[in-house]
Design a protein around this motif. Structure first.
Motif, short mmCIF file in Angstrom:
data_model
loop_
_atom_site.label_atom_id
_atom_site.label_comp_id
_atom_site.label_asym_id
_atom_site.label_seq_id
_atom_site.Cartn_x
_atom_site.Cartn_y
_atom_site.Cartn_z
N MET A 74 0.91 -1.22 -0.07
CA MET A 74 -0.10 0.27 0.15
C MET A 74 0.89 1.11 0.10
SD MET A 74 -2.85 1.23 2.95
CE MET A 74 -4.35 1.16 2.14
N GLN A 75 0.35 2.10 -0.83
CA GLN A 75 1.15 3.32 -1.03
C GLN A 75 1.02 4.34 0.20
OE1 GLN A 75 3.62 3.66 -2.99
NE2 GLN A 75 3.05 4.24 -4.90
N PRO A 76 1.70 5.13 0.88
CA PRO A 76 1.61 5.98 1.80
C PRO A 76 0.97 7.37 1.23
CG PRO A 76 4.05 5.76 1.55
CD PRO A 76 3.42 5.07 0.50
N THR A 77 0.04 7.74 2.10
CA THR A 77 -1.02 8.77 1.79
C THR A 77 -0.30 10.14 1.63
OG1 THR A 77 -2.59 7.72 3.36
CG2 THR A 77 -3.04 10.07 2.62
N THR A 78 -0.79 10.60 0.43
CA THR A 78 -0.14 11.92 0.00
C THR A 78 -1.45 12.78 -0.47
OG1 THR A 78 1.84 11.16 -0.63
CG2 THR A 78 1.13 13.37 -1.69
N ASP A 79 -1.65 14.14 -0.02
CA ASP A 79 -2.66 14.87 -0.20
C ASP A 79 -2.99 14.75 -1.74
OD1 ASP A 79 -3.83 17.57 -0.83
OD2 ASP A 79 -3.94 17.69 1.26
N PRO A 80 -4.33 14.76 -2.05
CA PRO A 80 -4.66 14.73 -3.58
C PRO A 80 -4.46 15.80 -3.97
CG PRO A 80 -6.64 14.66 -2.19
CD PRO A 80 -5.43 14.72 -1.32
N ARG A 81 -4.02 16.93 -3.70
CA ARG A 81 -3.69 18.19 -4.18
C ARG A 81 -2.18 18.30 -4.65
NH1 ARG A 81 -5.63 22.31 0.09
NH2 ARG A 81 -4.64 20.34 1.25
N LEU A 82 -1.59 17.27 -4.45
CA LEU A 82 -0.17 17.09 -4.85
C LEU A 82 -0.05 16.20 -5.80
CD1 LEU A 82 1.50 17.42 -1.24
CD2 LEU A 82 1.27 19.39 -2.86
N ILE A 83 0.69 16.56 -7.00
CA ILE A 83 0.98 15.64 -8.17
C ILE A 83 2.38 15.24 -8.16
CG2 ILE A 83 0.64 15.41 -10.53
CD1 ILE A 83 -1.65 17.52 -10.58
N LEU A 84 2.67 13.83 -8.19
CA LEU A 84 3.62 13.17 -8.53
C LEU A 84 3.79 13.03 -10.06
CD1 LEU A 84 6.53 12.18 -7.70
CD2 LEU A 84 5.24 10.13 -7.02
N LEU A 85 4.71 13.61 -10.86
CA LEU A 85 4.59 13.48 -12.15
C LEU A 85 5.59 11.97 -12.62
CD1 LEU A 85 5.36 17.17 -13.32
CD2 LEU A 85 3.13 15.94 -13.32
N SER A 86 6.53 11.75 -11.97
CA SER A 86 7.14 10.43 -12.21
C SER A 86 7.61 9.97 -11.02
CB SER A 86 8.18 10.77 -13.26
OG SER A 86 9.36 9.83 -13.56
N PRO A 87 7.74 8.72 -10.69
CA PRO A 87 8.33 8.02 -9.46
C PRO A 87 9.48 8.42 -8.96
CG PRO A 87 7.24 6.24 -11.16
CD PRO A 87 7.31 7.88 -11.87
N GLU A 88 10.53 8.96 -10.22
CA GLU A 88 11.89 9.20 -9.59
C GLU A 88 11.96 10.49 -8.93
OE1 GLU A 88 10.96 8.57 -12.90
OE2 GLU A 88 11.51 6.35 -12.98
N ASP A 89 11.07 11.20 -9.21
CA ASP A 89 10.93 12.70 -8.94
C ASP A 89 11.08 12.84 -7.39
OD1 ASP A 89 10.39 13.40 -11.56
OD2 ASP A 89 8.37 14.14 -11.37
N ASN A 90 11.72 14.21 -7.13
CA ASN A 90 11.83 14.45 -5.64
C ASN A 90 11.02 15.73 -5.43
OD1 ASN A 90 13.81 16.11 -6.97
ND2 ASN A 90 15.53 15.47 -5.86
N CYS A 91 10.15 16.14 -6.26
CA CYS A 91 9.34 17.28 -6.16
C CYS A 91 8.08 16.92 -6.21
CB CYS A 91 9.71 18.50 -7.08
SG CYS A 91 9.67 18.55 -8.71
N LEU A 92 6.83 17.62 -5.83
CA LEU A 92 5.64 17.47 -6.18
C LEU A 92 4.88 18.62 -6.77
CD1 LEU A 92 5.06 15.61 -2.71
CD2 LEU A 92 4.95 14.46 -4.86
#
Length: 105
Positions: free
Chosen positions: A1-19
């Motif tokens: 299960m993925q840890p919870t992240t606010d739905p107003r934050l978008i992860l564009l790529s799994p390698e990214d270190n920014c949202l």
């Protein structure tokens, strides 16, 4: 299960270190980033970047899995990433202050 992240934050790529903020996020608001509660120190405007996790000075910032620049100071998880702490590795960064234009290298 993925840890919870606010739905107003978008992860564009799994390698990214920014949202990416999908909405304007107000200073003082607490939101979840990968299961950790983070209180925003500053307002983050729509489409601006936040640190996915803590970054150390000179760490590269990845967006869409590609390096877009580096941080010039230590950055906490959830901190706004913008011209005050992020420098492009490819083009000059321009800022405006009282009608003057400054180039940050």
């Amino acid at each position: 299960m993925q840890p919870t992240t606010d739905p107003r934050l978008i992860l564009l790529s799994p390698e990214d270190n920014c949202l990416i903020a999908a909405a304007r996020l107000a200073a003082g608001e607490t939101l979840m980033i990968e299961g950790e509660a983070v209180t925003l120190a500053t307002t983050v405007d729509l489409a601006h970047k936040l640190a996915r996790h803590a970054l150390s000075k000179d760490d590269k910032v990845l967006r869409y899995g590609a390096i877009i620049g580096h941080v010039n100071v230590d950055v906490a998880r959830g901190e706004h990433l913008h011209t005050h702490n992020l420098e492009s590795d490819y083009i000059p960064t321009y800022t405006h202050d009282a009608g003057h234009t400054y180039v940050q290298h």
